[in-house]
Design an enzyme around this catalytic site. Structure first.
Site, PDB file in Angstrom:
ATOM      1  CB  SER A 436      -0.936   0.001   1.194  1.00  0.00           C
ATOM      2  OG  SER A 436      -0.211  -0.012   2.392  1.00  0.00           O
ATOM      3  CG  HIS A 644       3.943  -8.192   4.751  1.00  0.00           C
ATOM      4  ND1 HIS A 644       5.170  -7.760   5.198  1.00  0.00           N
ATOM      5  CD2 HIS A 644       3.020  -7.561   5.522  1.00  0.00           C
ATOM      6  CE1 HIS A 644       4.993  -6.881   6.183  1.00  0.00           C
ATOM      7  NE2 HIS A 644       3.696  -6.762   6.398  1.00  0.00           N
ATOM      8  CG  HIS A 697       4.401   0.740  12.712  1.00  0.00           C
ATOM      9  ND1 HIS A 697       5.424  -0.100  12.325  1.00  0.00           N
ATOM     10  CD2 HIS A 697       3.258   0.074  12.452  1.00  0.00           C
ATOM     11  CE1 HIS A 697       4.904  -1.239  11.870  1.00  0.00           C
ATOM     12  NE2 HIS A 697       3.594  -1.150  11.935  1.00  0.00           N
TER      13      HIS A 697
END
Ligand code: GLN
Ligand code: ZN
Length: 757
Positions: A436, A644, A697
């Site tokens: 993404s 993944h 993150h």
């Protein structure tokens, strides 16, 4: 006689009121008083719902502004040093979410659910001090409303078992420090009323403990029961059987034992023991963590069976666990197929089931009132139609599953990899991403406009195409080797596939708390799963047409789709997962025939499905690996399969991962240097690995030299031929301004590292 029991209730609010006010508070758009006001309203409403549904045991202290484990840390004064200068809500939310100067406490999954708790951080230098105010306030709050609650607390053995020690020592060494605080707590509670039930949750007993931990049970509960004769202690476990602990608990002075007879039917083996102890048995027969109507008749049969051993007056009817894990109410579901809706039961509806079951069990069916008779009829009918409905049963799917002959792809992995390297032409330390790219406000708006019919399909598709064009151009500019289309058309990696598969349904309001204010709305798998037409083909081909480089196709794997959904319970999970696998298998075949050379099958939630008990792990691994392999079985030797996984701890499961037989696996090791990669070397892993080289993150942009260092660390463990270079997860939560420079730095770092070796 008191007989209806609820282990705990959802707290986020039927319209996620708590989520909204918390997020406003964090954004400084409202005051903490506003939060407290909403919290108070919610508690009141939740208690009243349960009272109206004739529940005799309603909990206090099952509410929380963030998490019950965090509340327990506050109750014990187990505050990590970096937060000790803070107070009240500032302290509480800083522990949960971090603040400018301190990182948040770790968060992890609550047993095998998708709820996450804040992991207590204990240190040998800590001095614990009791703070019982939340518990007392909540009890009195309910009492003022005329509701006498039982008090829920997390038990000391579970609390310690789920903690981590900063010095990595044995958490149970702190038993002697913690238990006296629980004694003090019970002393305080005993002053609140003449008689109080305290529910002590010990779900860790359901994991099957070693003898050392088991040996703590008797002294703990002997001591806690001694504190006050006003208190009736109930120990509850859930999610599995806890027979080892039951054997011990029956010899302590606890008043009642709560067991899960849905997920731990082996608990039935303990009945004689419980019967002769004369204790109350709280029978968790209504599934607290799914969404299907219970089979009331069957529940009553189980209870009748239990009653052959345990005296009827000692039986209490309960949910199998807290309803925290189930959505709130069906009331807001306007769009569900009415037939499917009939098969569903969320927390509020389950309350009705508990009371109906107990009415039949204790009073007999002939004594049911008119409304109850109707409810029972409805339940019988719903269960029958679920058995026979053509919505659920698809002969074609069943025959295909039954006749399945191909369980894995052709060729040994070493041979495959050498063919692929040659054919695909990528070199050592090849660069790629996990799939993404940023989900921009424009994308979200286009999707919601399209869903609201404000823009046409063509307009929506044009937005997606434009995004893909830009995404491909950016990746070329960054110099990545293997490109992706960026997943702009996907709201969520499971929902996107669920929406296109038959056998899935979606709720409008079926939210379940995942952590803090975050909720998820899992799809419902109600029937046989099939794939009527290609799901991703059009977009991947479109992306591939925009570049000469290879575009990697992007799919979600069967086990992850399964683990992040509410799954039908009329056939084994492994059967459902096999059906999904066949859908993915067809998709891979289509992609491959259309010229797509690399296909990634994400298994982000593979590890989440692991059972609590060791003796069940093998079975899970067998079918989970089998179904991943079925999913990729259509891939030719020349097609490279990536997978993944969103975690980094592979120590216990490395052989299983190897058995999945993916050509390339990307994992989340960015925060652990090369430590966690070592297991791949130790296990003699022969396939290729992409250990994330930077943490997505965080909004921070990693520098070139920093990534080079990270790559060099990886090269200490695995040779360059075996390594891929990629971020540690998808980039959808990041902004373009962060992603572009980060990827440029990553590609540059890979080049430098390659030159140096
Ligand atoms: N391909 C998905 C993405 O990049 C994988 C996400 C995940 O594993 N959680 O977003
Ligand atoms: Zn991930």
């Amino acid at each position: 006689m008191s007989k209806n029991y609820v282990i705990g209730f959802p707290r986020i609010g039927e319209q996620r009121e708590l989520k909204r006010v918390l997020e406003e508070f964090w954004a400084k758009k409202c005051s903490f008083d506003d939060v407290e006001k909403i919290a108070k309203e919610l508690k009141k409403r939740h208690w009243e719902y349960q009272k109206d549904a004739k529940m005799d045991f309603i909990s206090s202290n099952d509410f929380s502004l963030y998490d019950n484990m965090l509340d327990t840390s506050i109750m014990l004064g187990a505050i990590p040093k970096r937060f000790r200068h803070l107070k009240d809500e500032e302290l509480y939310f800083a522990m949960a979410r971090g603040n400018a100067s301190s990182v948040a406490m770790e968060m992890t999954k609550w047993f095998n659910t998708n709820y996450h708790y804040i992991v207590p951080e204990l240190s040998p230098n800590d001095e614990y001090r009791l703070n019982a105010s939340k518990i007392i306030d909540e009890y009195n709050e309910a009492k003022a409303l005329g509701i006498k609650t039982k008090i829920n607390i997390i038990g000391p053995i579970t609390y310690l078992g789920l903690s981590k020690r900063v010095d990595r020592g044995d958490v149970y060494e702190f038993w002697g420090k913690i238990v006296p605080l629980y004694e003090d707590l019970l002393k305080v509670i005993s002053t609140l009323d003449d008689e109080i039930v305290v529910q002590i949750d010990e779900p860790i007993f359901a994991k099957g403990l070693d003898t050392k931990v088991l040996s703590l049970i008797k002294p703990t509960y002997d001591r806690l029961c001694k504190v006050s004769s006003h208190i009736k202690i109930t120990v509850v476990t859930y999610f599995e059987h806890s027979n080892e602990a039951t054997k011990i608990l029956v010899h302590t002075p606890i008043w009642a034992l709560g067991l899960d007879f849905v997920h731990g039917s082996i608990n039935l083996d303990s009945l004689e023991r419980i019967a002769s102890s004369g204790k109350k048995l709280i029978c968790g027969v209504v599934n607290g963590r799914n969404i299907w109507v219970n089979d009331i008749k069957k529940n009553v049969e189980i209870l009748e069976d239990i009653a052959k051993s345990v005296q009827k007056e000692n039986i209490i009817i309960s949910s199998s666990c807290s309803f925290l894990h189930s959505p709130y109410t069906l009331k807001y579901e306007q769009k569900l197929d009415p037939q499917i809706k009939e098969w569903l039961s969320f927390a509020l509806e389950k309350l009705g089931e508990i009371s109906l079951i107990s009415k039949i069990f204790f009073d007999r069916e002939d004594n049911l009132g008119v409304a109850q008779k109707e409810a029972l009829q409805k339940n019988i009918q719903a269960n029958q139609s679920r058995k026979n409905s053509s919505l659920i049963h698809n002969k074609t799917v069943q025959t295909r599953v039954h006749n399945l002959a191909k369980f894995q792809r052709e060729g040994a992995s070493t041979k495959r990899l050498s063919i692929q390297r040659e054919l695909l032409g990528y070199g050592d330390l090849a660069t790629t991403t996990i799939g993404s790219f940023p989900q921009t406000p424009q994308l979200r708006k286009a999707r919601s406009d399209f869903n609201a019919a404000l823009i046409s399909k063509e307009e929506y598709d044009n937005v997606i195409k434009k995004y893909i064009n830009e995404c491909i151009a950016i990746q070329e500019e960054c110099g990545l080797d293997i490109l992706v289309h960026g997943e702009p058309e996907r709201n969520d990696m499971v929902e996107y596939f669920g929406e296109q598969l038959e056998g899935f349904a979606f709720t409008q309001n079926g939210w379940v708390q995942s952590y803090g204010s975050r909720c998820v709305k899992p799809p419902l798998i109600y029937g046989d799963v099939s794939r009527p037409k290609p799901m991703t083909l059009e977009w991947i081909i479109y992306a591939q047409s925009k570049t000469k480089k290879i575009v990697k196709g992007m799919l979600t794997g069967p086990v992850t789709i399964l683990n992040w959904s509410f799954v039908r319970d009329d056939i084994p999970k492994s059967e459902v997962s096999k059906q999904i696998a066949l859908g993915i298998c067809d998709e891979i075949e289509n992609l491959q025939n259309a010229g797509i050379k690399i296909i990634q099958v994400d298994e982000a939630a593979f590890k989440e499905g692991y059972p609590l008990r060791k003796d069940k792990i093998k079975e899970y691994e067998e079918w989970a690996v089998r179904d991943f392999k079925i999913a990729v079985s259509s891939a030719k030797e020349t097609t490279q399969i990536h997978t993944h996984m969103c975690y980094s701890e592979f120590n216990d499961i490395i052989d299983t991962i190897e058995n999945m037989d993916a050509d390339v696996i990307s994992i989340e090791t960015a925060r652990s240097g090369n430590e966690l990669l070592k297991i791949f070397k130790k296990a003699g892993y022969t396939k290729e690995v992409g250990p994330g080289v930077y943490d997505i993150h965080s909004p921070r942009i990693p520098g070139v030299e920093e990534i080079v260092k990270q790559i060099e660390l990886l090269l200490e463990v695995l040779p360059k031929e075996q390594l891929w270079i990629n971020p540690d997860c998808g980039l959808k939560t990041r902004k373009w301004e962060e992603v572009i420079p980060a990827l440029k730095n990553m590609v540059e770092a890979a080049r430098i590292a390659k030159d140096r070796v």
